[in-house]
Structure formats: structure tokens, C-alpha cells
Design an enzyme around this catalytic site. Structure first.
Site, PDB file in Angstrom:
ATOM      1  N   LYS A   1     -18.252  49.229  25.187  1.00 22.43           N
ATOM      2  CA  LYS A   1     -18.571  48.594  23.911  1.00 22.43           C
ATOM      3  C   LYS A   1     -19.816  49.232  23.301  1.00 22.43           C
ATOM      4  CE  LYS A   1     -20.974  45.314  22.303  1.00 22.43           C
ATOM      5  NZ  LYS A   1     -21.249  45.948  21.010  1.00 22.43           N
TER       6      LYS A   1
ATOM      7  N   GLU B   1     -42.436  45.865  22.760  1.00 23.45           N
ATOM      8  CA  GLU B   1     -41.766  47.122  22.457  1.00 23.45           C
ATOM      9  C   GLU B   1     -41.575  47.213  20.944  1.00 23.45           C
ATOM     10  OE1 GLU B   1     -37.646  47.523  23.835  1.00 23.45           O
ATOM     11  OE2 GLU B   1     -38.134  49.568  24.435  1.00 23.45           O
TER      12      GLU B   1
ATOM     13  N   GLU C   1     -30.606  48.309  31.989  1.00 21.07           N
ATOM     14  CA  GLU C   1     -31.616  49.275  31.556  1.00 21.07           C
ATOM     15  C   GLU C   1     -32.169  48.710  30.262  1.00 21.07           C
ATOM     16  OE1 GLU C   1     -33.642  51.581  29.855  1.00 21.07           O
ATOM     17  OE2 GLU C   1     -31.939  52.922  29.454  1.00 21.07           O
TER      18      GLU C   1
ATOM     19  N   CYS D   1     -36.292  53.828  24.730  1.00 21.90           N
ATOM     20  CA  CYS D   1     -36.827  52.914  25.739  1.00 21.90           C
ATOM     21  C   CYS D   1     -37.905  53.585  26.581  1.00 21.90           C
ATOM     22  CB  CYS D   1     -35.703  52.384  26.615  1.00 21.90           C
ATOM     23  SG  CYS D   1     -34.596  53.654  27.193  1.00 21.90           S
TER      24      CYS D   1
HETATM   25  O1  TXE Z   1     -30.297  45.551  21.198  1.00 21.13           O
HETATM   26  P1  TXE Z   1     -29.333  44.538  21.859  1.00 21.13           P
HETATM   27  P2  TXE Z   1     -30.399  45.835  19.640  1.00 21.13           P
HETATM   28  C1  TXE Z   1     -34.571  46.938  22.137  1.00 21.13           C
HETATM   29  C2  TXE Z   1     -35.465  47.370  21.047  1.00 21.13           C
HETATM   30  C3  TXE Z   1     -34.714  46.951  19.812  1.00 21.13           C
HETATM   31  C4  TXE Z   1     -34.135  45.667  20.268  1.00 21.13           C
HETATM   32  C5  TXE Z   1     -32.915  45.234  19.544  1.00 21.13           C
HETATM   33  O2  TXE Z   1     -36.696  46.726  21.142  1.00 21.13           O
HETATM   34  O3  TXE Z   1     -35.525  46.780  18.710  1.00 21.13           O
HETATM   35  O4  TXE Z   1     -33.808  45.904  21.615  1.00 21.13           O
HETATM   36  O5  TXE Z   1     -31.895  46.229  19.537  1.00 21.13           O
HETATM   37  C6  TXE Z   1     -24.784  44.217  22.818  1.00 21.13           C
HETATM   38  N1  TXE Z   1     -23.678  39.877  25.282  1.00 21.13           N
HETATM   39  N2  TXE Z   1     -33.689  47.973  22.611  1.00 21.13           N
HETATM   40  O6  TXE Z   1     -30.179  44.639  18.804  1.00 21.13           O
HETATM   41  O7  TXE Z   1     -29.126  43.412  20.938  1.00 21.13           O
HETATM   42  C7  TXE Z   1     -24.953  44.858  21.474  1.00 21.13           C
HETATM   43  O8  TXE Z   1     -23.801  44.691  20.690  1.00 21.13           O
HETATM   44  C8  TXE Z   1     -23.311  41.117  25.560  1.00 21.13           C
HETATM   45  C9  TXE Z   1     -34.093  48.655  23.794  1.00 21.13           C
HETATM   46  O9  TXE Z   1     -29.483  46.929  19.386  1.00 21.13           O
HETATM   47  O10 TXE Z   1     -29.832  44.324  23.230  1.00 21.13           O
HETATM   48  C10 TXE Z   1     -25.214  46.296  21.872  1.00 21.13           C
HETATM   49  O11 TXE Z   1     -23.991  46.925  22.172  1.00 21.13           O
HETATM   50  N3  TXE Z   1     -23.694  42.184  24.832  1.00 21.13           N
HETATM   51  C11 TXE Z   1     -33.072  49.525  24.332  1.00 21.13           C
HETATM   52  C12 TXE Z   1     -26.064  46.141  23.135  1.00 21.13           C
HETATM   53  O12 TXE Z   1     -25.776  44.836  23.625  1.00 21.13           O
HETATM   54  C13 TXE Z   1     -24.469  41.946  23.754  1.00 21.13           C
HETATM   55  C14 TXE Z   1     -32.021  50.060  23.485  1.00 21.13           C
HETATM   56  C15 TXE Z   1     -27.574  46.259  22.908  1.00 21.13           C
HETATM   57  O13 TXE Z   1     -27.942  45.328  21.899  1.00 21.13           O
HETATM   58  C16 TXE Z   1     -24.878  40.656  23.404  1.00 21.13           C
HETATM   59  C17 TXE Z   1     -31.712  49.241  22.344  1.00 21.13           C
HETATM   60  C18 TXE Z   1     -24.456  39.588  24.228  1.00 21.13           C
HETATM   61  N4  TXE Z   1     -24.805  38.316  23.995  1.00 21.13           N
HETATM   62  C19 TXE Z   1     -32.559  48.250  21.954  1.00 21.13           C
HETATM   63  N5  TXE Z   1     -25.647  40.727  22.317  1.00 21.13           N
HETATM   64  C20 TXE Z   1     -33.477  50.554  25.312  1.00 21.13           C
HETATM   65  N6  TXE Z   1     -34.097  50.132  26.379  1.00 21.13           N
HETATM   66  O14 TXE Z   1     -33.186  51.721  25.155  1.00 21.13           O
HETATM   67  C21 TXE Z   1     -25.718  42.024  21.969  1.00 21.13           C
HETATM   68  N7  TXE Z   1     -25.007  42.778  22.830  1.00 21.13           N
END
Ligand code: TXE
Length: 447
Positions: free
Chosen positions: A152, A351, A227, A261
């Protein structure tokens, strides 16, 4: 219907149908149906298929880089380097298929064998910052171990994963082995997390959502690797090669517009070197080329969305040490920004996921370690010093999963990557990732 937008122009690239629970269930059913045949493929044949995928990624490198650059706003040069890594990751795991195996263990009364068994259907949930790379970090070991997959991608950036799914079929990997479902995280992602036929979730994303993934997985005792976020320290001692450290530091934060990250977004500088280092850092940061991602010279593009830009902006109050240039007009631009901070300030604790670095002073090794560890996160980090013993001492003392000494790079296909503390657990990349996509079965044979 999700609209996929180019963050550099705010123009719509495509509108896609949104998948829901029914589509997630159908994908899991396809993956489940494909599992027994896929796990039975001879290791050498599975390796050949994954290698074929690596070669197809190489052959389509320009196209994939263009897709990624347009969808994420990544500079095209950087996108090309990322696609090259994707191919390398698949090559690595093609080579790993028959090198990750069980043991014979001396025991009384017989022979003891261990087998490495695939888990079954694994759900891979990927964020928007490195859509194709992070997909490959999970897909490579998952496929090498003989699992089938439902992937996904993030809602904002599904395009490279969709193209990769076509290449998977072109490579000859049977239908049903890799399934991509594009839909909202709280619907499709959540369903994968709770689905009784999904054996494991490989998740990269925010710590907050990661916490929910862990809770959701508890219902079916699913394996998870997480991660998550980071707030990594780039520790510069006064005896370091300051020129090299300062030339490298901006790229450790502003690469991918800080949406990384691993971003070393806390730059810790030893007091005697502070003024000189900041002078060099400002100079190096002022040279970061921000602009049109299609331009070969560009080093930093826009942020992913308008909403995210607002969040990033909320971290900068007061007068920064340095604020760079960024285009005006359309696109979610934000300039490279350096702020002086204490480790208690919000900019040093949370972050930012944008091009904002907190520069923090310290006195001596002990304080450096204390400040670096004073965070709930523990993903990456760097140590700059010419004193080898100190470099190793500090490396052992830092609570983090990944570190570099006199360098800011930490991600390679053959080396383990992942976090400590609230940056998550489990390892991606390297041979270690294979442990997360297989179980050990122990068999005793009485003789
Ligand atoms: O991350 P999300 P987002 C951090 C970073 C960023 C913030 C938000 O600070 O500003 O997270 O980013 C899926 N059950 N990082 O909104 O929401 C979602 O669809 C299952 C750090 O993109 O965590 C996407 O595919 N899955 C990071 C994935 O999870 C769910 C990288 C990540 O989304 C879900 C990205 C749920 N309930 C953001 N809700 C890094 N460490 O690299 C969402 N998703």
C-alpha cells in the site's frame, strides 16, 4: 477519488479510483492464493525472477525517475540515484535467496535442523517521502523469503509503485505474488493491519501511525516491523575537519527537502568551533540549489503538500541564522533554514520533516552524548572528529540504530537499517531484513 498532484507545479497528474476494504480484501485473497506456488519456486528460479526485476528497473530507470520526480517533487538527479538503489536492492536480495538458510545444531539423541519459513501474505505500508525506495526495501526481502505481498503506497505518491507492479509481472513473477492497493491509510492500511490472513506488516511512516499499527496488529498477533520518525544528531567536535563536516551537513538535512527520516536535523557543535563552523555551514547552505526538479542541477525541490508546508513553517519563529532562497508562486516551496536552538525547543524535539535544521552548542563529549540521546527517537546520526577512540566511544554511547563517522550517509543495500527507541524496531536492508520476513522452524530427528 484521490487526486495525484505534482508538488512543484500544483498541477494534477492523474485522478485514481480509491480502493477500500473490499479491494484490500481481494488483494489479500489473491496474495493468499498465490502463496503456495510462490514458496515452492526453486530458490535459484526465485533469485532469477528477482534479478530480472532488478534489470527491468535498470532498463526503465529514466521513466521511473521521472515518475518519482513529478509525483514527489524530487530533483531528477536525486530521483535517478534512488532508482539505481532500487535496482541494487533487488540485485542484493536476488543474491540473498539461497544464502539465508537454517542450521544443524548438535543435540543429544538425534539431529536438529532449523528451516527458514516464509510468513505467508505480508502487508507493506509505505510513506510518501521515498515511495519506490522504501517499497523495494520491503519487497526485496519479502519476495526473497518466499512471501506474497500486498503493497500500500501513500495516497499522495502511488504512481511509482503502480509502475513497479507492472514490471514485476514483466519480470515473470507470477500474478498474485505482488499486489498494489491504492487507498487511504486509515481504510486500506488499517484493514491490512487487522486482516487475519496477513501475517506481517512492514510499516514505514510516522511514529503516531506506527503506534496504531502496533495496536491494530495485536488482535491477530501479527509480526510488525516499524520504521518511524527520527530527530537525529549530527555531532561536530572541535577537532573535526570542519570544512568537510560543514560542506556535508546541509545535504544531511535538506536532501529530499528534509522529508527524510534519517535527516540529521539537530546539528550539535562543540563550543570552541561554533562560530567558525556556523560560518562554513551558512556558506554551504547558501549554495544548495533549490528549484525546478526537472533541472539536472537542482538539489532541493518543494515539499509534498500545502498542508505539510504549513506544518514545517510552524517550526520557525524568530529570526533564523540563515534563510535561503526558494521559488515564489506555484509549488509548495520552503527555503533551507538554519535556526539556533536549545535541545528543549520544539524545533529540536519534534520531527520537522522539512528543510529546517536546529543548530545546538555543547561543551565536551559527555554533554554531546547527553544532548544527542535526549530525544524519544533513535534512528540515525553522525559523529565528526579526527580522534578515532572518541569516535568509537561516542558511537557506542549514542542510542540510535544507524550511525556514520565523518560522513552523513547511512543507507546501503547490504547494511542493516532501522531504529532504536521510538524510531521503531526491526531492520530493513542487509541480510538482517530477511529475518523479519521469515520464521525459524526447528525440527528434531531422533536417531
Ligand atoms: O505519514 P503516515 P504521513 C512522518 C513525518 C511526516 C508525518 C506524516 O513527520 O510529516 O510522518 O506523514 C499509511 N493504518 N513521516 O502522513 O500518516 C499511509 O496511508 C495503516 C516519517 O505520510 O504515517 C501511508 O501509506 N496505515 C516517515 C503510511 O501509513 C496507515 C515517513 C505512512 O503515513 C494508517 C513518512 C492507519 N491507520 C512520514 N494511517 C519516515 N520515518 O520516513 C496512515 N497509514
Amino acid at each position: 477519488m484521490p487526486v495525484v498532484v505534482n508538488p512543484a507545479t500544483e498541477e494534477t497528474i492523474v485522478e485514481l479510483d480509491d480502493a477500500g476494504v473490499a479491494e484490500a480484501d481481494a488483494a489479500v485473497a489473491r496474495a493468499k492464493a498465490a502463496f503456495s506456488a510462490w514458496r515452492a519456486v526453486a530458490p535459484s528460479d526465485r533469485a532469477r525472477l528477482i534479478r530480472r526485476l532488478a534489470t527491468l528497473v535498470e532498463e526503465h530507470a529514466d521513466e521511473l525517475a521521472r515518475i518519482e520526480s513529478e509525483n514527489v517533487g524530487k530533483p531528477i538527479g536525486g530521483a535517478r540515484a534512488e532508482v539505481a538503489m532500487v535496482a541494487e536492492v533487488f540485485h542484493f536480495y536476488a543474491g540473498a535467496v539461497d544464502k539465508h538458510h537454517g542450521q544443524t545444531i548438535p543435540v543429544a539423541g538425534g539431529v536438529d535442523l532449523t528451516f527458514r519459513e516464509p510468513l505467508g501474505v505480508v502487508g507493506l505500508i509505505v510513506p510518501w517521502n521515498f515511495p519506490l525506495n522504501i517499497s523495494s526495501w520491503k519487497l526485496g526481502p519479502a519476495l526473497a523469503c518466499g512471501n506474497t505481498v500486498v503493497l500500500k503506497p501513500a495516497e499522495l505518491t502511488p504512481l511509482s509503485a503502480l509502475r513497479l507492479a507492472e514490471l514485476v509481472l514483466d519480470a515473470g513473477i507470477p500474478e498474485g505474488v505482488v499486489n498494489v492497493v491504492v487507498g487511504p491509510g486509515r481504510v486500506v492500511g488499517q484493514r491490512l493491519v487487522e486482516h487475519p490472513d496477513v501475517a506481517k506488516i512492514g510499516f514505514t511512516g510516522s511514529t503516531e501511525v506506527g503506534r496504531g499499527v502496533m495496536q491494530g496488529a495485536a488482535g491477530t498477533i501479527k509480526r510488525v516491523t516499524l520504521e518511524l520518525g527520527g530527530k537525529s544528531a549530527n555531532v561536530v567536535f572541535a577537532d573535526a575537519d570542519l570544512e568537510r563536516a560543514a560542506a556535508s551537513a546541509p545535504y544531511a538535512v535538506f536532501d529530499n527537502a528534509g522529508q527524510d527520516c534519517c535527516a540529521r536535523s539537530r546539528i550539535l557543535v562543540e563550543r570552541p568551533a561554533y562560530d567558525r563552523f556556523v560560518e562554513l555551514l551558512v556558506d554551504a547552505t547558501s549554495k544548495v540549489k533549490v528549484g525546478d526538479p526537472r533541472n539536472e542541477q537542482t538539489e532541493m525541490g518543494p515539499l509534498i503538500s500545502a498542508q505539510h508546508r504549513e506544518t514545517v513553517a510552524s517550526f520557525v519563529d524568530g529570526e533564523p541564522i540563515f534563510r535561503g532562497e526558494a521559488p515564489n508562486g506555484r509549488g509548495y516551496w520552503f527555503p533551507c533554514t538554519l535556526v539556533e536552538a536549545s535541545n528543549q525547543d520544539r524545533v529540536a524535539r519534534e520531527e520537522v520533516f522539512g528543510p529546517v535544521a536546529a543548530v545546538i552548542q555543547f561543551t565536551g563529549e559527555e554533554e554531546a552524548v547527553r544532548i544527542a540521546n535526549d530525544t524519544p527517537y533513535g534512528l540515525s546520526g553522525s559523529i565528526w572528529t579526527e580522534n578515532g577512540a572518541r569516535a568509537l566511544r561516542v558511537a557506542r554511547a549514542l542510542e540510535t540504530g544507524v550511525l556514520s563517522i565523518n560522513s552523513n550517509s547511512s543507507v546501503r543495500p547490504s547494511t542493516p537499517f532501522g531504529g532504536a527507541k521510538q524510531s521503531g524496531f526491526g531492520r530493513e536492508l542487509g541480510m538482517q531484513a530477511l529475518d523479519g520476513y521469515s520464521d525459524v522452524k526447528n525440527v528434531f530427528i531422533a536417531t
